[in-house]
Design a protein around this motif. Sequence first.
Motif, PDB file in Angstrom:
ATOM      1  N   CYS A 290      77.044  45.816 -10.302  1.00 14.05           N
ATOM      2  CA  CYS A 290      78.211  45.403  -9.506  1.00 14.05           C
ATOM      3  C   CYS A 290      79.356  45.047 -10.437  1.00 14.05           C
ATOM      4  O   CYS A 290      79.166  44.862 -11.645  1.00 14.05           O
ATOM      5  CB  CYS A 290      77.869  44.209  -8.608  1.00 14.05           C
ATOM      6  SG  CYS A 290      77.633  42.670  -9.504  1.00 14.05           S
ATOM      7  N   ASP A 291      80.542  44.959  -9.840  1.00 13.16           N
ATOM      8  CA  ASP A 291      81.722  44.485 -10.565  1.00 13.16           C
ATOM      9  C   ASP A 291      81.881  42.988 -10.292  1.00 13.16           C
ATOM     10  O   ASP A 291      81.913  42.562  -9.132  1.00 13.16           O
ATOM     11  CB  ASP A 291      82.978  45.219 -10.096  1.00 13.16           C
ATOM     12  CG  ASP A 291      83.008  46.660 -10.577  1.00 13.16           C
ATOM     13  OD1 ASP A 291      82.205  46.999 -11.458  1.00 13.16           O
ATOM     14  OD2 ASP A 291      83.826  47.447 -10.049  1.00 13.16           O
ATOM     15  N   ILE A 292      81.982  42.212 -11.342  1.00  6.71           N
ATOM     16  CA  ILE A 292      82.220  40.769 -11.217  1.00  6.71           C
ATOM     17  C   ILE A 292      83.731  40.549 -11.294  1.00  6.71           C
ATOM     18  O   ILE A 292      84.369  40.910 -12.281  1.00  6.71           O
ATOM     19  CB  ILE A 292      81.498  39.991 -12.324  1.00  6.71           C
ATOM     20  CG1 ILE A 292      79.988  40.259 -12.238  1.00  6.71           C
ATOM     21  CG2 ILE A 292      81.781  38.497 -12.225  1.00  6.71           C
ATOM     22  CD1 ILE A 292      79.209  39.712 -13.422  1.00  6.71           C
ATOM     23  N   ILE A 293      84.293  39.995 -10.248  1.00 11.42           N
ATOM     24  CA  ILE A 293      85.751  39.891 -10.103  1.00 11.42           C
ATOM     25  C   ILE A 293      86.200  38.481 -10.438  1.00 11.42           C
ATOM     26  O   ILE A 293      85.658  37.503  -9.918  1.00 11.42           O
ATOM     27  CB  ILE A 293      86.173  40.238  -8.662  1.00 11.42           C
ATOM     28  CG1 ILE A 293      85.623  41.611  -8.265  1.00 11.42           C
ATOM     29  CG2 ILE A 293      87.684  40.182  -8.513  1.00 11.42           C
ATOM     30  CD1 ILE A 293      85.571  41.827  -6.777  1.00 11.42           C
ATOM     31  N   MET A 294      87.194  38.364 -11.316  1.00 13.75           N
ATOM     32  CA  MET A 294      87.768  37.074 -11.672  1.00 13.75           C
ATOM     33  C   MET A 294      89.269  37.119 -11.473  1.00 13.75           C
ATOM     34  O   MET A 294      89.931  38.088 -11.869  1.00 13.75           O
ATOM     35  CB  MET A 294      87.427  36.711 -13.120  1.00 13.75           C
ATOM     36  CG  MET A 294      87.729  35.263 -13.500  1.00 13.75           C
ATOM     37  SD  MET A 294      89.457  34.962 -13.953  1.00 13.75           S
ATOM     38  CE  MET A 294      89.527  35.784 -15.540  1.00 13.75           C
TER      39      MET A 294
END
Length: 295
Positions: free
Chosen positions: A247-251
């Motif tokens: 998954c993409d970890i979004i910050m």
Amino acid sequence: MSDLKKINWKSIFSFKSIAFTIIGVAFAVVGLQGFMVPNNFLDGGITGISILVKGFANVHISILLIVFNLPFLIIGYSKIGQTFSLKALIAVLLLAAGMYFIEIPIFTTDKVLIAVFGGFFIGMGIGFVIRGGGVIDGLEVIGYYTKKKSGFTSGEIILALNTIIILGAAFKFGIETAMYSILVYFTAMKTSDYVVDGFEEYTALTIISKEHEQIKSLIVNNFGKAISVYKGERGYLPENFHLKYECDIIMTIVTRLEIHRIKEAVNEIDAEAFFYIQSIKEVKGGLIKRKAEQH
């Protein structure tokens, strides 16, 4: 001589530095003369030491502020930076001059009001002077310097020194005044934090979700926020440790006022999305900085 140690005269005499320093000193003078000094309330730090010593000796507080701050400013001059120390010296001299030449009547004798508003005005003063690049209390310098020489943080060192000051207040002025002085200290500390960091303190919001593509679009296109994306994996639950998914970890960087709205919008896309929030002290550059410059 390193760039840190060189004197930046342009920075010292910039309009922003001078304006913040004068405003900060004005707030501090109001807090000290209108609330704290006449009622023997302490704030901690060099200001607290000066008020405490004034209770034992018949010496004007402006003299004590200079005498007690000077050794710490000398340490700061050689160990931290000359520009910083000169800004701090100007602030201390202005504070001493204000305490000597300006007379402000006592606003109240109510102890709770003295503690709350005295701490508020002192905190505003400390915060604005820090925004100007200096300090009006040399104890901040010794906390920074001692941190390098010991295993304690500067906050722990300053707290220990302030505890000794408060105990001195209890001995000289009584337990009740010492307890109110603790309230002054925490009020001043919180107020200065708001002045330095801003009322809309920036926060790092990190989101992990299986619907990462939709959430990225939501944050960028609907909320107009820039994002950073880390490649990672989700899963690894206690009952299903063997299951994992890329998954993409979004910050993204948001203000405290925006957190709730973004969380609600994300929950509509994925009710099981995982959030974690981190307070941050400073944001520089990027989309947030450009937006601020446009206003």
